[in-house]
Design an enzyme around this catalytic site. Structure first.
Site, short mmCIF file in Angstrom:
data_model
loop_
_atom_site.label_atom_id
_atom_site.label_comp_id
_atom_site.label_asym_id
_atom_site.label_seq_id
_atom_site.Cartn_x
_atom_site.Cartn_y
_atom_site.Cartn_z
N HIS A 184 37.71 32.27 24.41
CA HIS A 184 37.97 32.92 25.70
C HIS A 184 36.81 32.54 26.61
O HIS A 184 35.67 32.42 26.14
CB HIS A 184 37.95 34.45 25.61
N ASP B 127 33.76 34.64 25.98
CA ASP B 127 33.05 34.52 24.70
C ASP B 127 31.91 33.53 24.83
O ASP B 127 30.84 33.72 24.26
CB ASP B 127 33.92 33.92 23.57
C1 XLS Z 1 44.27 39.88 19.80
C2 XLS Z 1 44.65 38.50 19.91
C3 XLS Z 1 43.63 37.63 20.63
C4 XLS Z 1 44.24 36.33 21.07
C5 XLS Z 1 43.42 35.57 22.05
O1 XLS Z 1 44.79 40.64 18.99
O2 XLS Z 1 44.93 38.01 18.64
O3 XLS Z 1 42.52 37.41 19.82
O4 XLS Z 1 44.49 35.49 19.99
O5 XLS Z 1 43.27 36.30 23.23
#
Ligand code: XLS
Ligand code: NI
Ligand code: NI
Length: 439
Positions: free
Chosen positions: A103, A106
């Protein structure tokens, strides 16, 4: 890493075969070994998720983080973000994984304004790009965090606040541009807080229209800048919202078709999210696969006794076999892959646990791949399935499937016959026993 290695004492993880005693080696994942004529690494396309592996703290609602990460020395957030990139690539290289996912927030700190956040992201992207060029490791997909900041309290694209929508649009625009610049193979939408806690205060129709408008704008922007990576929509039924609009594969595919997005977006299917939706991941893969929407996989599993997204590393070979059987059946995942959207347990707080976790997940999928390929090679399961549907290969079945029969013609057929031929056994137990002969 500037000041030396972060993962001291851990070398490159290698394939040593099932008999090895070394727990920091692969027993089954042999990157270059051919399965169905293709290297394992190209079937599996493993990715490490930056948010869990580099940013996970181990915090839970009952206590703060526990992770011991010696490189997290605090100080200037941007400097720390850059240092983390070095650590991330040391990890990726030692593990021998070809991809990562992130993201925007991150990898780079948000800062005090959108302009500053964008500058931070560009600076970190410079570092990511340098490491990508040095190592050949690639970005499987990028995404934007549209759920942590309080501006997203009511969601992002489905917020009741139009300026939240506008800010989210700007954030995704930038995230797609950075993904494009880094040669990302895809871009993922996970609904974050797109959903509702209470229908009384919610205009569902308006919110879903907005979500579709948002995704169309993303598609248009990708076209404008020449980004040809695959877009993914990631189903999840709940958490944090009581209901998420991206509930499961069937719901997402319906949404995409209803709003004319079906040519642009495929599914990123997460194992734990399937569980939360009351499905097995095999169902989600089959449902998406049969309709041409199979895109990518988030391979973290849950605990059937815990009703939340516990994001555990996959270890269940029966499940990875089911998954790889479906994935091979529908022609593989590329340009998608298998992303470990998974975190080590709060109790597993040492850096070496990150290696054990990923090695276990990679080996579980490598075994699943080999077993699924063996099942396909001798065709025993397919033969049993074909036998079950044998009546459909009769002249009558062929005519129905070709669309040349009607209710009236079938009524004539059955009035003449009197009754249908008795059904044969479904042989579920036989199927299950045959599958166990491969394990
Ligand atoms: C949350 C999601 C997230 C997505 C990416 O539960 O799995 O991690 O994969 O935003
Ligand atoms: Ni996910
Ligand atoms: Ni998840």
């Amino acid at each position: 890493m500037a000041g030396g290695e972060a993962f001291t004492g851990i070398g490159k993880v290698r394939y040593e075969g099932p008999a090895t005693k070394n727990m920091l080696a692969f027993r089954h994942y042999d990157a270059e070994a051919l399965v169905e004529g293709k290297p394992m690494k190209d079937h599996l396309r493993f990715a490490v998720s930056y948010w869990h592996t580099m940013r996970g703290t181990g915090g839970d609602p009952f206590g703060p983080g526990t992770m011991v990460r010696p490189w997290e020395t605090g100080g200037d957030p941007l400097e720390m973000a850059l240092k983390r990139v070095d650590v991330a690539f040391e990890f990726l290289e030692k593990l021998g994984v070809g991809f990562y996912c992130f993201h925007d927030r991150d990898v780079a700190p948000e800062g005090s304004s959108l302009a500053e956040a964008n500058r931070h992201l560009d600076t970190v992207a410079d570092a990511l790009e340098r490491h990508q060029q040095r190592t050949g490791i690639r970005l499987l997909w990028g995404t934007a965090n549209l759920f942590s900041h309080p501006r997203y309290v009511h969601g992002a694209a489905t917020s009741c606040n139009v300026e939240t929508f506008a800010y989210a649009a700007a954030q995704v625009k930038k995230a797609i541009e950075v993904t494009h610049r880094l040669g990302g193979a895809g871009y993922t939408f996970w609904g974050g807080r797109e959903g509702y806690q209470c229908l009384w205060n919610t205009d569902m129709k308006r919110e879903m229209d907005h979500l579709a408008r948002f995704m169309h704008m993303a598609v248009d922007h990708a076209k404008a800048i020449g980004f040809t990576g695959q877009f993914y929509f990631e189903p999840k039924p709940r958490e944090p919202m009581k209901h998420q609009y991206d509930f499961d594969a069937a719901t997402c595919i319906n949404f995409l078709r209803a709003y004319g997005l079906e040519k642009h977006v495929k599914m990123n299917l997460e194992t734990n999210h399937a569980t939360l939706a009351g499905h097995e991941i095999q169902h989600e893969l089959e449902y998406a696969g049969m309709q041409g929407f199979l895109g990518s996989v988030d391979a973290n599993t849950g605990d059937t006794l815990v009703g939340w997204d516990t994001d555990q590393f996959p270890t269940n070979v029966y499940m990875t076999t089911q998954m790889m059987y479906s994935i091979l059946k529908y022609g593989g995942l590329a340009p998608g892959g298998i992303n470990f959207d998974a975190k080590v347990r709060r109790e597993s707080f040492e850096p070496v646990d990150l290696f054990h976790a990923h090695i276990g997940g990679m080996d579980a999928f490598a075994r699943g791949l080999k077993i699924a390929a063996a099942m396909r090679a001798d065709g025993a399961i397919q033969k049993l399935v074909d036998e079950r549907y044998a009546s459909w290969s009769s002249p009558l079945g062929t005519r129905i499937e070709a669309g040349s029969e009607s209710f009236a013609s079938l009524e004539r057929e059955m009035l003449a016959k009197g009754d249908a031929t008795p059904c044969t056994s479904g042989r579920q137990e036989l199927f299950e026993n045959v599958i166990n002969t491969y394990l």
